[in-house]
Motif scaffolding. Structure first.
Motif, PDB file in Angstrom:
ATOM      1  N   GLY A 121       0.808  -1.214   0.000  1.00 39.66           N
ATOM      2  CA  GLY A 121       0.000   0.000   0.000  1.00 39.66           C
ATOM      3  C   GLY A 121       0.839   1.261   0.000  1.00 39.66           C
ATOM      4  O   GLY A 121       0.698   2.129  -0.873  1.00 39.66           O
ATOM      5  N   LEU A 122       1.733   1.390   0.985  1.00 38.52           N
ATOM      6  CA  LEU A 122       2.576   2.579   1.076  1.00 38.52           C
ATOM      7  C   LEU A 122       3.521   2.662  -0.116  1.00 38.52           C
ATOM      8  O   LEU A 122       3.724   3.740  -0.691  1.00 38.52           O
ATOM      9  CB  LEU A 122       3.372   2.557   2.381  1.00 38.52           C
ATOM     10  CG  LEU A 122       4.372   3.705   2.582  1.00 38.52           C
ATOM     11  CD1 LEU A 122       3.653   5.051   2.541  1.00 38.52           C
ATOM     12  CD2 LEU A 122       5.132   3.540   3.898  1.00 38.52           C
ATOM     13  N   CYS A 123       4.082   1.537  -0.493  1.00 35.43           N
ATOM     14  CA  CYS A 123       5.018   1.505  -1.613  1.00 35.43           C
ATOM     15  C   CYS A 123       4.355   2.024  -2.883  1.00 35.43           C
ATOM     16  O   CYS A 123       4.936   2.832  -3.617  1.00 35.43           O
ATOM     17  CB  CYS A 123       5.537   0.084  -1.820  1.00 35.43           C
ATOM     18  SG  CYS A 123       6.735  -0.078  -3.159  1.00 35.43           S
ATOM     19  N   SER A 124       3.144   1.580  -3.154  1.00 38.22           N
ATOM     20  CA  SER A 124       2.456   1.987  -4.381  1.00 38.22           C
ATOM     21  C   SER A 124       2.108   3.470  -4.349  1.00 38.22           C
ATOM     22  O   SER A 124       2.174   4.152  -5.382  1.00 38.22           O
ATOM     23  CB  SER A 124       1.199   1.151  -4.604  1.00 38.22           C
ATOM     24  OG  SER A 124       0.274   1.346  -3.554  1.00 38.22           O
ATOM     25  N   ARG A 125       1.746   4.003  -3.174  1.00 35.29           N
ATOM     26  CA  ARG A 125       1.412   5.432  -3.081  1.00 35.29           C
ATOM     27  C   ARG A 125       2.647   6.290  -3.350  1.00 35.29           C
ATOM     28  O   ARG A 125       2.577   7.291  -4.075  1.00 35.29           O
ATOM     29  CB  ARG A 125       0.831   5.758  -1.702  1.00 35.29           C
ATOM     30  CG  ARG A 125      -0.574   5.231  -1.489  1.00 35.29           C
ATOM     31  CD  ARG A 125      -1.242   5.891  -0.296  1.00 35.29           C
ATOM     32  NE  ARG A 125      -0.544   5.647   0.950  1.00 35.29           N
ATOM     33  CZ  ARG A 125      -0.736   4.584   1.715  1.00 35.29           C
ATOM     34  NH1 ARG A 125      -1.583   3.639   1.332  1.00 35.29           N
ATOM     35  NH2 ARG A 125      -0.078   4.445   2.850  1.00 35.29           N
ATOM     36  N   LEU A 126       3.780   5.914  -2.752  1.00 37.68           N
ATOM     37  CA  LEU A 126       5.010   6.659  -2.980  1.00 37.68           C
ATOM     38  C   LEU A 126       5.428   6.579  -4.445  1.00 37.68           C
ATOM     39  O   LEU A 126       5.853   7.579  -5.049  1.00 37.68           O
ATOM     40  CB  LEU A 126       6.128   6.111  -2.085  1.00 37.68           C
ATOM     41  CG  LEU A 126       5.942   6.288  -0.573  1.00 37.68           C
ATOM     42  CD1 LEU A 126       7.025   5.526   0.193  1.00 37.68           C
ATOM     43  CD2 LEU A 126       5.995   7.777  -0.208  1.00 37.68           C
TER      44      LEU A 126
END
Length: 297
Positions: A121-126
């Protein structure tokens, strides 16, 4: 390998390649993904899907009735051991324009996400934020991602099972601020086909060390479920995807999409015949003379 086996292998690959090209071409046409003069930023992660997407886009670029540019972009997230030389060498071998963009999202994710928790989740947002801003910087009008039909169906079930939302992954998406348009040219392609295509083309696959080690991701469970369904009932994944293209809001339950509160009864027009015969009353204790005969109104 005998000459007969070789001919059969070539024949099967040609069929596969034609099917993938046809699927990508149909998806582009159906959803208006690429238009005259577009600059398509093809995001290449180093996985089989994005390699296949780039390969097919370059093939279609040569025969398409419109003119568009393809620029390959890789976001180097600074994962330990990432072989930085592979993608530049591959892009150079194709003689295509490319960028390698450095952004240490790996350290941010490892710092903020507890060990053992899902990092996707965080990886894709960044990653999305970086790619959006870079697309504007280079004047790209479309951002092409390598998600395929299986990804889209998996996302639908992930959102249903874990987010209580009937939400998928659209073939074409405009960012919330309206400044970028994301396209998924592999929308009509199955993952099995892409695996075989990548094996034949011998793409220099680079594994993702950040999320690849998390064996119990929710998506992997969904994927296993769909694989089992597909074995028992071939074509089920395709049918699920088609259902995403044939949505009837009045047959669901979302009050924001359909006005369930205001459904007035209207018997003013002459009734058309239903598909069944009129029922015959065999027994009743109701005085039918109390009924209003609407035919005389």
């Amino acid at each position: 390998m005998s000459q007969t086996d070789t001919r059969k292998e070539v024949f099967e690959f040609n069929k596969l390649q034609k099917r993938l090209r046809r699927n990508v071409g149909n998806a582009i046409t159906d959803y208006g993904m690429i238009e005259e003069g577009d600059v398509v930023m093809a995001c290449i992660s180093g996985g089989k899907d994005s390699f296949a997407m780039l390969d097919i886009l370059l093939q279609l670029q040569k025969v398409a009735p419109i003119s568009f540019e393809v620029v390959a972009v890789n976001l180097d997230q600074k994962q330990p051991g990432f072989p930085e030389h592979i993608l530049p060498e591959y892009f150079e071998s194709l003689n295509i324009p490319y960028y390698i963009v450095d952004k240490d999202t790996y350290s941010v994710v490892k710092q903020k996400v507890p060990e053992g928790k899902t990092t996707c989740g965080l990886c894709s947002r960044l990653r999305r934020g970086t790619l959006y801003s870079f697309a504007e910087k280079i004047g790209a009008t479309k951002i092409a991602l390598g998600h395929h039909m299986d990804d889209m169906v998996e996302t639908l079930f992930l959102n249903m099972f874990h987010g209580a939302r009937l939400k998928g992954m659209p073939p074409k998406l405009r960012s919330d601020d309206g400044r970028n348009v994301v396209i998924r040219p592999l929308t009509y392609c199955r993952e099995d086909d892409l695996i075989r295509y990548a094996q034949h083309k011998d793409f220099p696959i680079i594994p993702c060390n950040l999320c690849g080690s998390q064996e119990n991701l929710q998506r992997q469970n969904i994927k296993a479920m769909l694989v089992e369904w597909d074995k028992k009932t071939p074509g089920r994944v395709e049918n699920i995807f088609k259902s995403m293209q044939n949505v009837s809001p009045s047959q669901l339950a979302d009050k924001a999409l359909f006005d369930f509160e205001n459904l007035p009864l209207d018997r003013s027009e002459e009734r058309q015949e239903y598909e069944f015969s009129e029922a015959v009353v065999s027994s009743t204790n109701i005085d039918e003379s109390l009924f209003i005969d609407v035919t005389n109104i």
